[in-house]
Design a protein around this motif. Structure first.
Motif, PDB file in Angstrom:
ATOM      1  N   VAL A  71       1.079  -1.146   0.476  1.00 33.38           N
ATOM      2  CA  VAL A  71       0.184   0.287  -0.040  1.00 33.38           C
ATOM      3  C   VAL A  71       0.723   0.854  -0.250  1.00 33.38           C
ATOM      4  O   VAL A  71       1.704   1.098   0.871  1.00 33.38           O
ATOM      5  CB  VAL A  71      -1.232  -0.053   0.841  1.00 33.38           C
ATOM      6  N   VAL A  79     -14.550   6.504   0.890  1.00 31.00           N
ATOM      7  CA  VAL A  79     -15.235   5.727   1.541  1.00 31.00           C
ATOM      8  C   VAL A  79     -16.490   6.143   0.389  1.00 31.00           C
ATOM      9  O   VAL A  79     -17.016   6.651   1.090  1.00 31.00           O
ATOM     10  CB  VAL A  79     -15.895   4.911   2.223  1.00 31.00           C
ATOM     11  N   PHE A  85     -18.511   1.840  -5.323  1.00 33.19           N
ATOM     12  CA  PHE A  85     -17.155   1.606  -6.165  1.00 33.19           C
ATOM     13  C   PHE A  85     -16.887   1.292  -7.246  1.00 33.19           C
ATOM     14  O   PHE A  85     -16.347   1.312  -7.951  1.00 33.19           O
ATOM     15  CB  PHE A  85     -16.237   0.589  -4.490  1.00 33.19           C
ATOM     16  N   PRO A 103      -9.152  -2.561  -8.537  1.00 33.11           N
ATOM     17  CA  PRO A 103     -10.146  -2.853  -7.454  1.00 33.11           C
ATOM     18  C   PRO A 103      -9.965  -4.721  -7.173  1.00 33.11           C
ATOM     19  O   PRO A 103      -9.340  -5.848  -7.804  1.00 33.11           O
ATOM     20  CB  PRO A 103     -10.740  -3.007  -8.146  1.00 33.11           C
ATOM     21  N   ARG A 106     -10.405  -6.853  -0.014  1.00 29.27           N
ATOM     22  CA  ARG A 106      -9.509  -7.521   0.809  1.00 29.27           C
ATOM     23  C   ARG A 106     -10.144  -7.388   2.078  1.00 29.27           C
ATOM     24  O   ARG A 106     -10.800  -7.379   2.890  1.00 29.27           O
ATOM     25  CB  ARG A 106      -8.782  -5.947   1.783  1.00 29.27           C
ATOM     26  N   GLN A 114     -13.305  -5.489   2.995  1.00 24.70           N
ATOM     27  CA  GLN A 114     -13.712  -4.721   1.959  1.00 24.70           C
ATOM     28  C   GLN A 114     -13.024  -4.469   0.766  1.00 24.70           C
ATOM     29  O   GLN A 114     -12.231  -5.256   0.375  1.00 24.70           O
ATOM     30  CB  GLN A 114     -13.171  -3.347   3.063  1.00 24.70           C
ATOM     31  N   THR A 116     -11.474  -2.109  -1.917  1.00 24.84           N
ATOM     32  CA  THR A 116     -10.191  -1.400  -2.176  1.00 24.84           C
ATOM     33  C   THR A 116      -9.909  -1.550  -3.526  1.00 24.84           C
ATOM     34  O   THR A 116      -9.562  -2.415  -4.346  1.00 24.84           O
ATOM     35  CB  THR A 116      -9.150  -1.772  -0.641  1.00 24.84           C
ATOM     36  N   PHE A 118      -5.776   1.212  -5.981  1.00 22.99           N
ATOM     37  CA  PHE A 118      -5.097   2.251  -4.959  1.00 22.99           C
ATOM     38  C   PHE A 118      -4.687   2.855  -6.872  1.00 22.99           C
ATOM     39  O   PHE A 118      -4.647   1.583  -7.579  1.00 22.99           O
ATOM     40  CB  PHE A 118      -3.727   1.820  -4.273  1.00 22.99           C
ATOM     41  N   GLU A 128      -6.293   6.036  -2.172  1.00 19.84           N
ATOM     42  CA  GLU A 128      -6.958   4.826  -1.921  1.00 19.84           C
ATOM     43  C   GLU A 128      -9.083   4.972  -2.165  1.00 19.84           C
ATOM     44  O   GLU A 128      -8.863   6.043  -1.346  1.00 19.84           O
ATOM     45  CB  GLU A 128      -6.890   3.708  -0.439  1.00 19.84           C
ATOM     46  N   LYS A 130     -12.280   2.918  -1.260  1.00 16.13           N
ATOM     47  CA  LYS A 130     -13.112   1.749  -0.989  1.00 16.13           C
ATOM     48  C   LYS A 130     -14.103   1.688  -0.904  1.00 16.13           C
ATOM     49  O   LYS A 130     -15.073   2.725  -0.739  1.00 16.13           O
ATOM     50  CB  LYS A 130     -11.904   1.432   0.879  1.00 16.13           C
TER      51      LYS A 130
END
Length: 141
Positions: A71, A79, A85, A103, A106, A114, A116, A118, A128, A130
Motif C-alpha cells: 500500500v 469510502v 465503488f 480493485p 481485502r 472491504q 479497495t 489504489f 485509495e 474503498k
C-alpha cells in the motif's frame, strides 16, 4: 454524530492535468480556483490541488504491507457505497487507469472486509477508494 467534511490540500505539477483528472475522470465538481490552485468537491469533501513550485521534491514513495499488497504511503481517498465503488472502478478501467492495486476485496471473510483500489493522479499522489458491504465494519476491530 454529524459528519463534517474534511479539507485536504496537496501538491500537483500541472493544474490542467489535475482539472482533467479530478474534474473529468473522477467527476468531482470544481469550486473556486486561481492560477495557483483548484478546489474540488471530492464526494462531499473539499480537496485543493495546489501548484507545486518547479523543481519541488517529489513525495517519498513508501509502502506498507497490508493483506498481501504493498500500500502506497501517504495516500488519501474516500469510502463509497458498494455499488458506487464498482461503478467507479469500471469507469477508471474504461478510462485506461493504471492501478497501483487493482480493485479487489481485502480481508475477505474477516472483520473489516472491504473492496479497495489504489491509483495515482497525474502528479503521482496516491489515492485509495474503498467500500464495505456492511459500512458498520468501517472501524470494527
Amino acid at each position: 454524530m454529524d459528519i463534517a467534511p474534511f479539507h485536504l490540500a496537496f501538491p500537483v505539477t500541472d493544474l490542467a492535468r489535475a482539472r482533467a483528472f479530478y474534474g473529468g475522470l473522477l467527476g468531482c465538481p470544481e469550486g473556486r480556483s486561481s492560477s495557483e490552485w483548484i478546489d474540488f468537491d471530492f464526494y462531499g469533501h473539499q480537496i485543493v490541488a495546489h501548484l507545486a513550485p518547479p523543481g519541488a521534491p517529489a513525495a517519498a514513495d513508501h509502502h506498507n504491507a497490508v493483506d498481501g499488497h504493498e500500500v502506497p504511503v501517504p495516500h488519501f481517498g474516500v469510502v463509497l457505497d458498494w455499488a458506487a465503488f464498482h461503478a467507479l472502478a469500471e469507469r477508471l478501467r474504461a478510462g485506461g487507469m493504471k492501478f497501483v492495486i487493482e480493485p479487489c476485496v481485502r480481508f475477505a471473510g474477516q472483520v473489516g472486509e472491504q473492496a479497495t483500489m489504489f491509483f495515482r493522479d497525474p502528479s503521482g499522489n496516491a489515492l485509495e477508494f474503498k467500500a464495505f458491504r456492511d459500512r458498520g465494519q468501517l472501524f470494527a476491530k
